[in-house]
Design a protein around this motif. Structure first.
Motif, PDB file in Angstrom:
ATOM      1  N   GLY A 162      29.174  -8.069   9.075  1.00 52.15           N
ATOM      2  CA  GLY A 162      30.705  -8.969  10.015  1.00 52.15           C
ATOM      3  C   GLY A 162      31.532 -10.176   9.370  1.00 52.15           C
ATOM      4  O   GLY A 162      32.521 -10.889   9.718  1.00 52.15           O
ATOM      5  N   ARG A 163      32.260  -8.887   7.881  1.00 54.93           N
ATOM      6  CA  ARG A 163      33.040  -9.792   7.061  1.00 54.93           C
ATOM      7  C   ARG A 163      34.451  -9.131   8.193  1.00 54.93           C
ATOM      8  O   ARG A 163      34.089  -8.391   8.402  1.00 54.93           O
ATOM      9  N   ALA A 164      35.615  -9.159   6.662  1.00 58.51           N
ATOM     10  CA  ALA A 164      37.035  -8.777   7.337  1.00 58.51           C
ATOM     11  C   ALA A 164      37.006  -7.838   6.418  1.00 58.51           C
ATOM     12  O   ALA A 164      37.359  -8.187   4.828  1.00 58.51           O
ATOM     13  N   VAL A 165      38.048  -7.023   6.325  1.00 54.51           N
ATOM     14  CA  VAL A 165      38.460  -5.875   5.371  1.00 54.51           C
ATOM     15  C   VAL A 165      40.458  -5.668   5.740  1.00 54.51           C
ATOM     16  O   VAL A 165      40.119  -5.502   6.767  1.00 54.51           O
ATOM     17  N   LEU A 166      40.276  -5.295   4.837  1.00 56.59           N
ATOM     18  CA  LEU A 166      42.055  -5.263   4.930  1.00 56.59           C
ATOM     19  C   LEU A 166      42.829  -4.530   3.346  1.00 56.59           C
ATOM     20  O   LEU A 166      41.525  -4.605   2.694  1.00 56.59           O
ATOM     21  N   PRO A 167      43.898  -4.208   3.138  1.00 59.64           N
ATOM     22  CA  PRO A 167      44.313  -3.151   2.454  1.00 59.64           C
ATOM     23  C   PRO A 167      43.613  -4.278   1.091  1.00 59.64           C
ATOM     24  O   PRO A 167      43.787  -5.255   1.346  1.00 59.64           O
ATOM     25  N   GLY A 168      43.922  -3.490   0.476  1.00 55.09           N
ATOM     26  CA  GLY A 168      43.279  -4.579  -1.535  1.00 55.09           C
ATOM     27  C   GLY A 168      45.797  -4.898  -1.243  1.00 55.09           C
ATOM     28  O   GLY A 168      45.779  -4.210  -0.935  1.00 55.09           O
ATOM     29  N   TRP A 169      45.689  -6.021  -1.845  1.00 54.57           N
ATOM     30  CA  TRP A 169      47.441  -6.242  -2.061  1.00 54.57           C
ATOM     31  C   TRP A 169      47.771  -5.485  -3.367  1.00 54.57           C
ATOM     32  O   TRP A 169      46.839  -4.666  -4.011  1.00 54.57           O
ATOM     33  N   VAL A 170      48.892  -5.285  -2.948  1.00 56.40           N
ATOM     34  CA  VAL A 170      49.734  -4.758  -3.950  1.00 56.40           C
ATOM     35  C   VAL A 170      50.487  -5.355  -3.631  1.00 56.40           C
ATOM     36  O   VAL A 170      51.746  -6.212  -3.342  1.00 56.40           O
ATOM     37  N   ASP A 171      51.103  -5.840  -5.788  1.00 54.10           N
ATOM     38  CA  ASP A 171      51.522  -6.415  -6.350  1.00 54.10           C
ATOM     39  C   ASP A 171      52.722  -6.082  -6.935  1.00 54.10           C
ATOM     40  O   ASP A 171      52.514  -5.203  -8.161  1.00 54.10           O
ATOM     41  N   SER A 172      53.688  -6.040  -6.415  1.00 56.30           N
ATOM     42  CA  SER A 172      54.574  -4.676  -6.913  1.00 56.30           C
ATOM     43  C   SER A 172      55.575  -5.889  -7.247  1.00 56.30           C
ATOM     44  O   SER A 172      56.302  -5.559  -7.921  1.00 56.30           O
ATOM     45  N   HIS A 173      55.512  -7.231  -7.948  1.00 59.33           N
ATOM     46  CA  HIS A 173      55.926  -8.047  -9.257  1.00 59.33           C
ATOM     47  C   HIS A 173      55.280  -8.608 -10.048  1.00 59.33           C
ATOM     48  O   HIS A 173      55.308  -9.297  -9.884  1.00 59.33           O
ATOM     49  N   MET A 233      37.617  -7.349   0.531  1.00 59.29           N
ATOM     50  CA  MET A 233      36.771  -7.143   1.961  1.00 59.29           C
ATOM     51  C   MET A 233      36.317  -8.609   1.562  1.00 59.29           C
ATOM     52  O   MET A 233      36.017  -9.287   0.280  1.00 59.29           O
ATOM     53  N   LEU A 234      36.567  -9.421   2.635  1.00 62.18           N
ATOM     54  CA  LEU A 234      36.582 -11.101   2.241  1.00 62.18           C
ATOM     55  C   LEU A 234      35.285 -11.237   2.586  1.00 62.18           C
ATOM     56  O   LEU A 234      34.627 -11.436   3.804  1.00 62.18           O
ATOM     57  N   ASN A 235      34.869 -12.925   2.261  1.00 61.89           N
ATOM     58  CA  ASN A 235      33.209 -13.628   2.258  1.00 61.89           C
ATOM     59  C   ASN A 235      34.304 -14.310   3.902  1.00 61.89           C
ATOM     60  O   ASN A 235      33.654 -15.836   3.470  1.00 61.89           O
ATOM     61  N   ALA A 236      34.756 -13.713   4.915  1.00 63.71           N
ATOM     62  CA  ALA A 236      35.207 -13.962   5.858  1.00 63.71           C
ATOM     63  C   ALA A 236      35.301 -13.613   7.267  1.00 63.71           C
ATOM     64  O   ALA A 236      35.796 -11.898   7.153  1.00 63.71           O
TER      65      ALA A 236
END
Ligand SMILES: N=CN[C@@H](CCC(=O)O)C(=O)O
Ligand SMILES: [Zn+2]
Length: 403
Positions: free
Chosen positions: A53-64, A374-377
């Motif tokens: 029941g956690r949320a999944v999103l793309p990994g961060w893209v840190d462009s700088h 995956m977030l613990n949320a």
């Protein structure tokens, strides 16, 4: 080998349709996403992970980021918190410490910083040179950066070293230094700001680097109004970063640069992304970049950490997202998009290329690189609702479990 990640309460894809799926599942196969959709329809896989029941999103893209450095600037930070203002001159302190550090130690330092970022959900990361400032040390920084980061940017034009003539140093940046870093870098950048490089010097650097086949980006309008944004747009830079002090004309130029782009299909001619760096703005007590205004004007916006020892000693993209929501008035979806798809757009990696097998990053769709967090949320909203909390629960980077 395939893995089914199921029982996902919220799957924020950041795909071209901006889909947010409830009760979802994803199948990862090798380095790619093989399937995603409703958990009820998920195909079988070799292995299964219950998201609980956690949320999944793309990994961060840190462009700088600026991760190839040694030394410490705590004293400068303390002075700033006591009321002093930031100036480009602080860079020289880091240059000195970096030059005195061995290849082995510098590599270890940079690797540790990348690990720190990945453990917080960053799955694609750019980093810059810029703390070498002579041919030997810029080439060394570029080489080390190429072993630790996904994308490397040449920033020989970060500061004119003490004792050098600015125009002569610019010649060096455009000539022998560029030749020495060229095998290791895909991008070039210039700090176009009072106290760093003038518009004319910046133009020379960007044109020389572009002619050498590099993509270009600009540090601009960070400490005051200036020519950085207009120059970036005029020369077709992929991104202008900082963008704190913008005139109406700057915002309009950025918006115009996207007039040939079709956001719904992700096709057409890309414009210049405005990359906002909120952690830096807070750490330097600058006004936050006008992210809301830029989005409303139709500009594509990215969020990045700008991790560096002077102005932003954090690689927490979650902190940037929370700040963008709480203080820059972006919605959670907009802020997450800027920190994923926006960063990919700023690095021209949002679509991938079939020819060399390069996969799209920054959004979740079949065939894209399996870069997920995956977030613990139960939802991405918790990134702003619970700021500062350690919400990163699991990370896959190119299909490999990285946390
Ligand atoms: N603005 C220029 N460069 C960095 C700061 C580098 C430093 O102070 O060491 C930045 O992006 O903020
Ligand atoms: Zn920077």
């Amino acid at each position: 080998m395939s893995t089914l990640i199921t029982n996902i309460a919220e799957l924020m894809t950041q795909d071209l349709e901006h889909r947010v799926l409830k009760n979802a599942a994803v199948v990862v196969e090798g380095e790619r996403i093989a399937w995603l959709g409703s958990a009820a329809d998920a195909p079988a896989a070799d292995d299964a992970v219950d998201a609980g029941g956690r949320a999944v999103l793309p990994g961060w893209v840190d462009s700088h980021t600026h991760l190839v450095f040694a030394g410490d600037r705590t004293a400068e930070f303390e002075a700033r918190m006591a009321g002093e203002s930031y100036s480009a001159g602080g860079i020289a302190v880091t240059v000195d410490a970096t030059r005195r550090t061995s290849d082995y130690d510098l590599t270890k330092l940079a690797m540790a910083r990348v690990s720190e970022a990945v453990s917080q959900g960053t799955t694609y990361l750019e980093t810059k040179t810029g703390y070498g400032l002579d041919v030997e040390h810029e080439a060394r920084s570029a080489r080390i950066a190429s072993t630790v980061a996904d994308e490397v940017t040449y920033l020989g034009a970060h500061l004119v070293p003490a004792g050098s003539d600015a125009d002569a140093y610019t010649d060096l940046v455009c000539g022998p230094m560029l030749d020495a870093v060229r095998p290791y870098v895909r991008w070039a950048d210039v700090f176009c700001e009072e106290g760093a490089f003038t518009a004319e010097q910046s133009r020379r650097v960007l044109e020389a680097c572009r002619a050498a086949g590099l993509g270009i980006r600009v540090h601009g309008n960070q400490l005051g109004a200036g020519p950085g944004v207009q120059l970036a747009v005029e020369l077709g830079a992929a991104s202008v970063d900082h963008a704190n002090y913008l005139s109406a004309g700057d915002v309009a130029a950025l918006a115009d640069s996207w007039s040939g782009w079709k956001p719904g299909s992700g096709t057409g001619v890309r414009g210049t992304v405005a990359t906002c760096l909120p952690a830096c703005d807070l750490s330097t007590r600058q006004p936050l970049a006008p992210g809301r205004e830029l989005l409303d004007a139709g500009v594509q916006v990215a969020l990045a950490s700008n991790a560096n020892p002077g102005t932003s000693y954090t690689s927490s993209m979650a902190f940037c997202v929370a700040t963008a929501v709480l203080q820059m008035r972006l919605s959670v979806h907009e802020a997450v998009r800027a920190a994923t798809y926006g960063g990919a757009l700023a690095l021209h990696r949002e679509a991938g290329k079939d020819a060399d097998g390069e996969r799209a990053v920054g959004s979740l769709a079949v065939g894209h690189r399996a870069d997920l967090q995956m977030l613990n949320a139960p939802s991405a909203t918790h990134l702003a609702y619970r700021p500062g909390m350690p919400l990163t629960y699991a990370v896959w980077r190119a299909g490999v479990r990285a946390r």
